[in-house]
Design a protein around this motif. Structure first.
Motif, PDB file in Angstrom:
ATOM      1  N   ALA A 214       0.832  -1.176   0.109  1.00 22.64           N
ATOM      2  CA  ALA A 214      -0.134   0.007  -0.091  1.00 22.64           C
ATOM      3  C   ALA A 214       0.924   1.311  -0.205  1.00 22.64           C
ATOM      4  N   VAL A 215       2.121   1.196   0.817  1.00 18.57           N
ATOM      5  CA  VAL A 215       2.729   2.290   0.686  1.00 18.57           C
ATOM      6  C   VAL A 215       3.402   2.715  -0.708  1.00 18.57           C
ATOM      7  N   LEU A 216       3.820   1.531  -1.466  1.00 18.39           N
ATOM      8  CA  LEU A 216       4.217   1.834  -2.846  1.00 18.39           C
ATOM      9  C   LEU A 216       3.127   2.507  -3.826  1.00 18.39           C
ATOM     10  N   LEU A 217       1.860   1.776  -3.729  1.00 18.60           N
ATOM     11  CA  LEU A 217       0.957   2.270  -4.564  1.00 18.60           C
ATOM     12  C   LEU A 217       0.612   3.776  -3.797  1.00 18.60           C
ATOM     13  N   GLY A 218       0.470   3.838  -2.740  1.00 15.83           N
ATOM     14  CA  GLY A 218      -0.039   5.346  -2.410  1.00 15.83           C
ATOM     15  C   GLY A 218       1.132   6.377  -2.723  1.00 15.83           C
TER      16      GLY A 218
ATOM     17  N   VAL B 214      -5.299   5.606  -1.210  1.00 16.21           N
ATOM     18  CA  VAL B 214      -5.595   4.095  -1.957  1.00 16.21           C
ATOM     19  C   VAL B 214      -5.747   3.217  -0.803  1.00 16.21           C
ATOM     20  N   SER B 215      -6.736   2.160  -0.976  1.00 14.11           N
ATOM     21  CA  SER B 215      -7.127   1.284  -0.088  1.00 14.11           C
ATOM     22  C   SER B 215      -7.080  -0.230  -0.778  1.00 14.11           C
ATOM     23  N   LEU B 216      -6.600  -0.983  -0.024  1.00  8.59           N
ATOM     24  CA  LEU B 216      -6.594  -2.440  -0.513  1.00  8.59           C
ATOM     25  C   LEU B 216      -7.219  -3.341   0.422  1.00  8.59           C
ATOM     26  N   LYS B 217      -8.070  -4.250  -0.074  1.00  7.44           N
ATOM     27  CA  LYS B 217      -8.815  -5.122   0.729  1.00  7.44           C
ATOM     28  C   LYS B 217      -8.783  -6.582   0.335  1.00  7.44           C
ATOM     29  N   PHE B 218      -7.796  -7.216   0.581  1.00 10.49           N
ATOM     30  CA  PHE B 218      -7.727  -8.837   0.398  1.00 10.49           C
ATOM     31  C   PHE B 218      -8.737  -9.816   1.093  1.00 10.49           C
ATOM     32  N   GLU B 219      -9.626 -10.496   0.480  1.00  8.53           N
ATOM     33  CA  GLU B 219     -10.737 -11.217   0.941  1.00  8.53           C
ATOM     34  C   GLU B 219     -10.418 -12.401   0.498  1.00  8.53           C
ATOM     35  N   GLY B 220      -9.996 -13.646   1.514  1.00  9.67           N
ATOM     36  CA  GLY B 220     -10.076 -14.928   0.889  1.00  9.67           C
ATOM     37  C   GLY B 220     -10.676 -15.875   1.884  1.00  9.67           C
ATOM     38  N   ASN B 221     -10.550 -17.400   1.616  1.00  7.64           N
ATOM     39  CA  ASN B 221     -11.337 -18.294   2.072  1.00  7.64           C
ATOM     40  C   ASN B 221     -10.483 -19.202   3.120  1.00  7.64           C
ATOM     41  N   GLY B 222      -9.490 -18.599   3.717  1.00 12.59           N
ATOM     42  CA  GLY B 222      -8.424 -18.851   4.586  1.00 12.59           C
ATOM     43  C   GLY B 222      -8.836 -18.465   5.987  1.00 12.59           C
TER      44      GLY B 222
ATOM     45  N   VAL C 280      -6.880  -5.507   5.400  1.00 14.22           N
ATOM     46  CA  VAL C 280      -7.281  -4.221   4.852  1.00 14.22           C
ATOM     47  C   VAL C 280      -6.179  -3.082   5.188  1.00 14.22           C
ATOM     48  N   VAL C 281      -5.796  -2.442   4.120  1.00 14.88           N
ATOM     49  CA  VAL C 281      -4.773  -1.572   4.532  1.00 14.88           C
ATOM     50  C   VAL C 281      -4.999  -0.158   3.523  1.00 14.88           C
ATOM     51  N   GLU C 282      -4.529   1.040   4.288  1.00 15.59           N
ATOM     52  CA  GLU C 282      -5.015   2.272   3.583  1.00 15.59           C
ATOM     53  C   GLU C 282      -3.355   2.863   3.555  1.00 15.59           C
ATOM     54  N   ALA C 283      -3.319   3.831   2.646  1.00 16.90           N
ATOM     55  CA  ALA C 283      -2.005   4.592   2.588  1.00 16.90           C
ATOM     56  C   ALA C 283      -2.180   5.976   1.630  1.00 16.90           C
ATOM     57  N   ASP C 284      -1.296   6.890   1.589  1.00 16.31           N
ATOM     58  CA  ASP C 284      -1.437   8.070   0.927  1.00 16.31           C
ATOM     59  C   ASP C 284      -0.075   8.538   0.391  1.00 16.31           C
ATOM     60  N   PRO C 285      -0.251   9.590  -0.496  1.00 18.95           N
ATOM     61  CA  PRO C 285       1.016   9.918  -0.925  1.00 18.95           C
ATOM     62  C   PRO C 285       2.268  10.387   0.013  1.00 18.95           C
ATOM     63  N   MET C 286       1.914  10.660   1.152  1.00 23.31           N
ATOM     64  CA  MET C 286       2.836  11.096   2.093  1.00 23.31           C
ATOM     65  C   MET C 286       3.672   9.812   2.969  1.00 23.31           C
TER      66      MET C 286
END
Length: 291
Positions: A50-54, A63-71, A77-83
């Protein structure tokens, strides 16, 4: 060294790249959530991604990333910004699976069937959202697949998080390489070969390599220009006022019902685990203000 990100561009290869060290940032998040080792590795990789995408964004974008799996991990859930400010959590912080072939079993923890949802708040009327299937549940491969498939930007990403013997975080970091149009196929192939021939990313960081030195190893004799450095840090934007606004959405009757229990109502932020206590009098005041 302090957590930091370095961004570069190579006119010769026609790529942009970033690398970051996130050890202290991930360490704080894992300590706040009391994650066990496998959950720590999953959360650390996702936060670093998320740091790299932000860092690709600007201004007040997020930017927010949400990984949802069956495990058993459930979700990340992670969030990051340009800073390069980032926070996040996992659905089940108590997940710790046996190593598989000497590696942390993140696919087993997250589950191989699931979705990655990327939401970008670009300060427009409606946030942009892209959804892809998890291709390996190894986090880095899933993010790279999203960038290549949904955003049509050929990308390579490497992420690492290694716990220490005390259950903390020994090291965390990563890199992102992205092709710019028109693609220089020969240079890209050269970069991919160099990435595949590198020692494990964790070993390079543990041996003291800086983010810039990681990029030096990847680019080799391909010249690049440094565009800038940024500090990376854990940060959550929660506040008592924001939690009050969330309480208000419950409606006046529900707030009154909580107040009638004659004990503090404690609401804990999902992202940073900061508790906010509201006394019955606080709740009655909120209900009166909304009546």
């Amino acid at each position: 060294m302090n957590d930091q990100l370095v961004r570069v561009i190579s006119d010769e290869a026609n790529v942009r790249a970033m690398a970051c060290l996130t050890t202290a940032t991930v360490r704080e998040a894992c300590a706040r959530h009391a994650t066990l080792p496998t959950a720590s590795v999953a959360l650390g990789r996702a936060m670093t991604g998320a740091v790299l995408l932000g860092a690709l964004l600007k201004g007040r974008q997020r930017v927010s990333l949400k990984f949802e799996g069956n495990g058993p991990l459930g979700k990340i859930v992670v969030e990051a910004d340009p800073m390069c400010l980032v926070h996040g959590y996992v659905g089940n912080p108590a997940v710790d699976l046996p190593l598989k072939d000497g590696r942390f079993d993140i696919p087993g923890a997250l589950g191989r069937a699931g979705l990655l949802t990327v939401t970008k708040d670009l300060q427009l009327k409606t946030p942009y959202q892209g959804v892809v299937n998890l291709v390996s549940s190894e986090i880095a491969e899933d993010i790279a697949y999203y960038l290549t498939d949904s955003e049509q930007t050929p990308s390579a990403m490497g992420l690492t998080t290694i716990p220490d013997e005390r259950g903390g975080i020994a090291v965390a970091g990563g890199f992102l390489i992205q092709s710019l149009p028109p693609a220089n196929e020969e240079a890209l192939d050269n970069l991919m070969r160099r990435i595949q021939s590198l020692p494990p990313l964790a070993k390079m960081f543990l041996d003291g390599a800086t983010p810039k030195e990681i990029l030096d190893r990847i680019f080799g004799d391909i010249p690049f220009e440094i565009l800038g450095h940024q500090d990376v840090a854990f940060h959550c934007g929660c506040s008592r006022d924001r939690i009050e606004q969330a309480l208000i959405t419950l409606g006046v009757e529900e707030i009154k019902s909580l107040a009638e229990q004659n004990e503090d109502t404690v609401i804990t932020c999902e992202f940073c685990r900061e508790p906010y206590a509201f006394s019955p009098d606080d709740l009655r005041r909120l209900a009166e203000e909304r009546h």
